[in-house]
Enzyme design. Structure first.
Site, PDB file in Angstrom:
ATOM      1  N   SER A 173       0.843  -1.203   0.000  1.00 14.97           N
ATOM      2  CA  SER A 173       0.000   0.000   0.000  1.00 14.97           C
ATOM      3  C   SER A 173       0.866   1.237   0.000  1.00 14.97           C
ATOM      4  CB  SER A 173      -0.894  -0.013   1.250  1.00 14.97           C
ATOM      5  OG  SER A 173      -1.481   1.241   1.479  1.00 14.97           O
ATOM      6  N   TYR A 197      -1.415  -0.133  10.556  1.00 20.10           N
ATOM      7  CA  TYR A 197      -1.581  -0.648   9.189  1.00 20.10           C
ATOM      8  C   TYR A 197      -0.352  -0.303   8.353  1.00 20.10           C
ATOM      9  CZ  TYR A 197      -3.428  -0.943   4.414  1.00 20.10           C
ATOM     10  OH  TYR A 197      -3.618  -1.230   3.079  1.00 20.10           O
TER      11      TYR A 197
END
Length: 264
Positions: free
Chosen positions: A141, A154
């Site tokens: 990501s 995250y």
């Protein structure tokens, strides 16, 4: 440019919806036999039906299993058989104030987002090396590079995946197996819609909410919109193909220009 994955078998984790489902469809359209993975047999069958509606000739198999534990991972791999293409797509995310993330949450994000990928690579990479061909792809990501203040747990897990891919690429050096990660930018999925509404007013219609989210929380995006899952799948399908034989140990960006750097 023609991508032909005929004769190759793939396992895509977390592929009953969103990016994972788009990747499974992309690989199937290219001719691969694809294991669709999820914890629920019902959801897996629904995803398989959706793939077959879009690609009637698709070779898809049910690879039910909770890959966050050893037994479930083995179950999913066994359903596919010899895995030539592994796509570690499964991941969790959510907003949380940095100082309110407790030990249990830190462990959960590492175990689900990172250790699950390690477990599956450990299971499938030896066979790929023995056969002299394979592809390991991990969906990272933009948060791996631009750590978001609202979910640093995250971001930590996705940064770890970049290191993971680079390290396993060295393990696979000279074997015909490539290992890469894909840096996905803000992508339009059902889960992301829920996330967007955590950060902007739930009274806004979706198109307006998306614009407000990008303006306030992802202003660096050069395309100024959420990425569609199919756009991520296009990169993954290419990297899974023989055409990408000289690309390994890399972090390839499909981020809409979000990361403000020439290199990751």
């Amino acid at each position: 440019m023609r991508i032909d994955l005929t004769g190759k078998s793939a396992l895509v984790t977390g592929s009953t919806q969103g990016i994972g489902l788009a990747i499974a469809l992309g690989l199937a359209r290219a001719g691969a036999r694809v294991g669709v993975n999820g914890r629920s047999a019902e959801r897996v069958e629904t995803a398989i039906e959706e793939i077959r509606r879009s690609a009637p000739d698709a070779q898809v198999v049910s690879a039910v299993g909770d890959v966050t534990d050893t037994d479930g991972a083995d179950q999913a791999v066994d359903a596919v058989g010899s895995v030539d293409i592994l796509v570690n797509n499964l991941g969790i995310f959510g907003a949380e104030a940095a100082l309110e993330i407790d030990d249990a949450q830190w462990r959960r994000y590492f175990e689900v987002n990172v250790l699950t990928a390690i477990r599956l690579i450990r299971s499938t990479l030896p066979g790929m090396k023995d056969r002299g061909w394979g592809r390991v792809l991990t969906i990272a990501s933009d948060s791996a590079v631009v750590i978001p203040a609202e979910m640093i747990h995250y971001g930590m897990s996705k940064t770890s995946l970049l290191a993971l891919s680079r390290g396993f690429a060295k393990e696979a050096a000279g074997t015909g197996v490539t290992v890469n990660s894909v840096i996905a930018g803000p992508t339009h999925t059902g889960g992301v819609e829920d996330f967007v509404y955590q950060l902007v007013s739930q009274d806004l219609p979706w198109e307006q909410a998306q614009r407000e989210f990008m303006r306030l929380h992802r202003p660096q995006s050069l395309i100024q919109r959420l990425i569609e899952p199919e756009e991520i799948a296009n990169m993954v399908t290419y990297l899974a193909s023989p055409l990408a034989s000289a690309t390994t140990g890399g972090a390839l960006r499909v981020d809409g220009g979000y990361v403000d750097a020439i290199l990751p």
